[in-house]
Design a protein around this motif. Sequence first.
Motif, PDB file in Angstrom:
ATOM      1  N   ASN A  23     127.007 -22.571  81.909  1.00 50.47           N
ATOM      2  CA  ASN A  23     125.654 -22.083  82.259  1.00 50.47           C
ATOM      3  C   ASN A  23     124.738 -21.967  81.035  1.00 50.47           C
ATOM      4  O   ASN A  23     123.740 -21.247  81.074  1.00 50.47           O
ATOM      5  CB  ASN A  23     125.747 -20.728  83.002  1.00 50.47           C
ATOM      6  N   GLU A  24     125.109 -22.689  79.948  1.00 53.87           N
ATOM      7  CA  GLU A  24     124.297 -22.531  78.728  1.00 53.87           C
ATOM      8  C   GLU A  24     122.876 -23.078  78.910  1.00 53.87           C
ATOM      9  O   GLU A  24     121.929 -22.540  78.321  1.00 53.87           O
ATOM     10  CB  GLU A  24     125.003 -23.175  77.520  1.00 53.87           C
ATOM     11  N   ALA A  25     122.715 -24.129  79.703  1.00 53.88           N
ATOM     12  CA  ALA A  25     121.352 -24.675  79.877  1.00 53.88           C
ATOM     13  C   ALA A  25     120.462 -23.617  80.552  1.00 53.88           C
ATOM     14  O   ALA A  25     119.298 -23.425  80.158  1.00 53.88           O
ATOM     15  CB  ALA A  25     121.392 -25.948  80.703  1.00 53.88           C
ATOM     16  N   GLU A  26     121.011 -22.909  81.534  1.00 58.17           N
ATOM     17  CA  GLU A  26     120.230 -21.891  82.243  1.00 58.17           C
ATOM     18  C   GLU A  26     120.017 -20.654  81.376  1.00 58.17           C
ATOM     19  O   GLU A  26     118.956 -20.018  81.442  1.00 58.17           O
ATOM     20  CB  GLU A  26     120.918 -21.513  83.560  1.00 58.17           C
ATOM     21  N   VAL A  27     121.006 -20.302  80.556  1.00 60.54           N
ATOM     22  CA  VAL A  27     120.789 -19.214  79.593  1.00 60.54           C
ATOM     23  C   VAL A  27     119.678 -19.637  78.628  1.00 60.54           C
ATOM     24  O   VAL A  27     118.799 -18.838  78.265  1.00 60.54           O
ATOM     25  CB  VAL A  27     122.089 -18.857  78.823  1.00 60.54           C
ATOM     26  N   GLY A  28     119.705 -20.917  78.252  1.00 62.84           N
ATOM     27  CA  GLY A  28     118.653 -21.458  77.377  1.00 62.84           C
ATOM     28  C   GLY A  28     117.268 -21.302  77.994  1.00 62.84           C
ATOM     29  O   GLY A  28     116.291 -20.991  77.292  1.00 62.84           O
ATOM     30  N   ASP A  29     117.175 -21.510  79.323  1.00 65.01           N
ATOM     31  CA  ASP A  29     115.870 -21.300  79.991  1.00 65.01           C
ATOM     32  C   ASP A  29     115.435 -19.839  79.828  1.00 65.01           C
ATOM     33  O   ASP A  29     114.252 -19.545  79.646  1.00 65.01           O
ATOM     34  CB  ASP A  29     115.982 -21.621  81.497  1.00 65.01           C
ATOM     35  N   GLY A  30     116.396 -18.933  79.909  1.00 66.90           N
ATOM     36  CA  GLY A  30     116.086 -17.506  79.750  1.00 66.90           C
ATOM     37  C   GLY A  30     115.654 -17.180  78.328  1.00 66.90           C
ATOM     38  O   GLY A  30     114.715 -16.405  78.100  1.00 66.90           O
ATOM     39  N   ILE A  31     116.332 -17.799  77.360  1.00 66.87           N
ATOM     40  CA  ILE A  31     115.967 -17.560  75.950  1.00 66.87           C
ATOM     41  C   ILE A  31     114.534 -18.045  75.715  1.00 66.87           C
ATOM     42  O   ILE A  31     113.714 -17.353  75.092  1.00 66.87           O
ATOM     43  CB  ILE A  31     116.963 -18.254  74.997  1.00 66.87           C
ATOM     44  N   LYS A  32     114.236 -19.219  76.262  1.00 65.59           N
ATOM     45  CA  LYS A  32     112.873 -19.752  76.110  1.00 65.59           C
ATOM     46  C   LYS A  32     111.870 -18.770  76.727  1.00 65.59           C
ATOM     47  O   LYS A  32     110.816 -18.480  76.140  1.00 65.59           O
ATOM     48  CB  LYS A  32     112.782 -21.131  76.775  1.00 65.59           C
TER      49      LYS A  32
END
Length: 322
Positions: free
Chosen positions: A51-60
């Motif tokens: 789920n790192e891509a979706e966590v990345g969306d959250g970080i952004k």
Amino acid sequence: MENIELKPSGQLMPTLGFGFWKVPNPMCKDIVVKAVKAGYRLLDCASDYGNEAEVGDGIKAVLDQGLITRKDLFVTSKLWCTHHRKEHVKVALKRTLADLGLDYLDLYIIHFPICVKYVPIEERYPPGFYYDGVGPKPIIDPVPYQETWQAMEELVDEGLVKNIGVSNMAAALLMDVLSYARIKPAVLQIELHPYCTRNQLVRFAQENDVAITAYSSFGDASYQSIGMVKEGKDFVSLLNHNTVLNICDQVERTPAQVLLRWAVQRGCAVIPKSASDQRIVSNAQLFDFNLSESQMDSLNDLNINLHFNDPDKYLGYPIFGN
Ligand code: NAD
């Protein structure tokens, strides 16, 4: 918010983080935002969590909204077991960085001292333990831990990660790593709760300036939810244990807060996971109360050396074996 100084780099690691194992992909973005608003400053990720891509969306989102700056956020990820050979370590990190939308990690951890046969990212990602994706047995690829560690050190040299760490290891392997490490492990991430107190390992690591991050602070809770363990004759659910509940009455806190506070008072960082708004907030309220020495002792006395996350149980590979 408290911090732990990571000796090799001098960087401060927040004592409280949020863990992303089993957080459903569609929830990750919102949960990053909620966690940052609730005061979490560390995000504990791994390629294996898928789920790192979706966590990345959250970080952004949190950066774009100005809720936090990159330098105030501490992002951890983990190298998976298929990528321990020196030529694969940076490849794995690059994919994690791309998914998270970052140009560096604050901490990169070797997830398990288990190396399994390489699966290229283009073939299957995340690859899991099994070469054919099904199992039931992993194909072990015996890569010396030193080879992987030296490749991790090069990531620090290149500025791609600020700190490197280890996980799921017993003291003898940590002693070995310390014997050759040019850059010492900053962190040891281990299962730690009152059923698995690991006093000798925690003492040895802390004496050697290796900070401890406790995972699965609620013991069986995380594993009950995926059917890996069942409450029974061996243990009662830690969150419902009478000793924990009695302390909750005394300090007027939830069982989860008492279990997290127990780890924090041992000088450890914690990374609880929850998908509930209310628990995300309450699990972060750990720094305005104390457990007494006798409360700490009664929690320590629950130890039965019980690992819920023991690869011997699901892979037949006894990394904690005697
Ligand atoms: P956890 O101990 O944080 O427990 C999570 C479970 O407890 C969930 O089922 C959740 O619903 C429940 N819960 C959360 N807050 C609660 C509350 N206030 N009251 C009652 N129940 C509550 O377990 P975890 O996810 O195994 O560990 C935390 C993090 O540690 C992971 O998300 C991951 O980031 C990391 N981790 C690392 C490793 C590793 O091999 N290095 C292994 C496991 C977990």
